[in-house]
Design an enzyme around this catalytic site. Sequence first.
Site, PDB file in Angstrom:
ATOM      1  N   ASN A 133       0.784  -0.919  -0.809  1.00 51.76           N
ATOM      2  CA  ASN A 133      -0.053   0.351  -0.146  1.00 51.76           C
ATOM      3  C   ASN A 133       1.342   1.565  -0.058  1.00 51.76           C
ATOM      4  OD1 ASN A 133      -2.408  -1.510   0.012  1.00 51.76           O
ATOM      5  ND2 ASN A 133      -2.222  -1.798   2.933  1.00 51.76           N
ATOM      6  N   HIS A 183       6.175  -1.648   3.379  1.00 56.39           N
ATOM      7  CA  HIS A 183       6.643  -2.358   3.991  1.00 56.39           C
ATOM      8  C   HIS A 183       5.560  -3.136   3.154  1.00 56.39           C
ATOM      9  CE1 HIS A 183       2.780  -0.016   5.775  1.00 56.39           C
ATOM     10  NE2 HIS A 183       2.302  -1.033   5.129  1.00 56.39           N
TER      11      HIS A 183
HETATM   12  P1  5GP Z   1      -0.715  -0.610   5.495  1.00 48.76           P
HETATM   13  O1  5GP Z   1      -2.570  -0.203   5.595  1.00 48.76           O
HETATM   14  O2  5GP Z   1       0.256   0.657   6.154  1.00 48.76           O
HETATM   15  O3  5GP Z   1      -0.154  -0.995   4.600  1.00 48.76           O
HETATM   16  O4  5GP Z   1      -0.685  -1.154   6.216  1.00 48.76           O
HETATM   17  C1  5GP Z   1       0.223  -0.886   8.239  1.00 48.76           C
HETATM   18  C2  5GP Z   1      -0.148  -3.344   8.805  1.00 48.76           C
HETATM   19  O5  5GP Z   1       0.576  -2.823  10.056  1.00 48.76           O
HETATM   20  C3  5GP Z   1      -1.340  -2.836   9.157  1.00 48.76           C
HETATM   21  O6  5GP Z   1      -1.701  -3.841   8.022  1.00 48.76           O
HETATM   22  C4  5GP Z   1      -1.654  -2.975  10.370  1.00 48.76           C
HETATM   23  O7  5GP Z   1      -2.285  -4.433  11.322  1.00 48.76           O
HETATM   24  C5  5GP Z   1      -0.160  -2.744  11.435  1.00 48.76           C
HETATM   25  N1  5GP Z   1       0.022  -3.079  12.379  1.00 48.76           N
HETATM   26  C6  5GP Z   1       0.486  -1.406  12.653  1.00 48.76           C
HETATM   27  N2  5GP Z   1       0.469  -0.940  13.417  1.00 48.76           N
HETATM   28  C7  5GP Z   1       0.810  -2.563  13.826  1.00 48.76           C
HETATM   29  C8  5GP Z   1       2.324  -2.695  15.589  1.00 48.76           C
HETATM   30  O8  5GP Z   1       2.336  -2.124  16.371  1.00 48.76           O
HETATM   31  N3  5GP Z   1       2.842  -4.195  15.330  1.00 48.76           N
HETATM   32  C9  5GP Z   1       2.443  -4.791  14.357  1.00 48.76           C
HETATM   33  N4  5GP Z   1       2.786  -5.787  14.353  1.00 48.76           N
HETATM   34  N5  5GP Z   1       1.754  -4.787  13.252  1.00 48.76           N
HETATM   35  C10 5GP Z   1       1.060  -3.232  13.619  1.00 48.76           C
END
Ligand code: 5GP
Length: 123
Positions: free
Chosen positions: A97, A110
């Site tokens: 994303n 990520h």
């Molecule tokens: P994005 O929406 O930015 O692609 O995904 C971010 C991801 O990071 C989400 O799926 C969310 O669940 C994960 N995430 C957010 N905060 C944390 C955290 O403190 N620890 C872990 N392991 N995952 C996180």
Amino acid sequence: MNTSASHDPNCIFCKIIAGQIPSKKVCEDEQVYAFHDINPWAPVHFMLVPKAHISSMAQLGQEHAALMGHIMTLAPRLALEQGCNPYPDGGFRVVVNTGAEGGQEVQHLHVHVMGGPRPWAKG
Ligand code: 5GP
Ligand code: ZN
């Protein structure tokens, strides 16, 4: 906003990489940290992140080609190790994303890797 400092003290994933916030580690090497998503969409759901703070895929340039190649070639091995079933009946999904309209919530690049038997919570 600095998009390429090697460590951003305000970034949640930089804090995870530094061990300041606990995470369920999948693997780690000099360049990359992999850990399970706290809110998994699928039976297997982990993320690969560069240890250096890069805000998103939008900041990538030619100088990141080797790093991204490393991440993308680690993904299939880790997917199998983490319980994804083998290709072609199994497989996995890779998602990066990028930006607000790309659905990015954490501003540290990520690569999501998701897999395992359907149905999934999302995706
Ligand atoms: P994005 O929406 O930015 O692609 O995904 C971010 C991801 O990071 C989400 O799926 C969310 O669940 C994960 N995430 C957010 N905060 C944390 C955290 O403190 N620890 C872990 N392991 N995952 C996180
Ligand atoms: Zn960061």
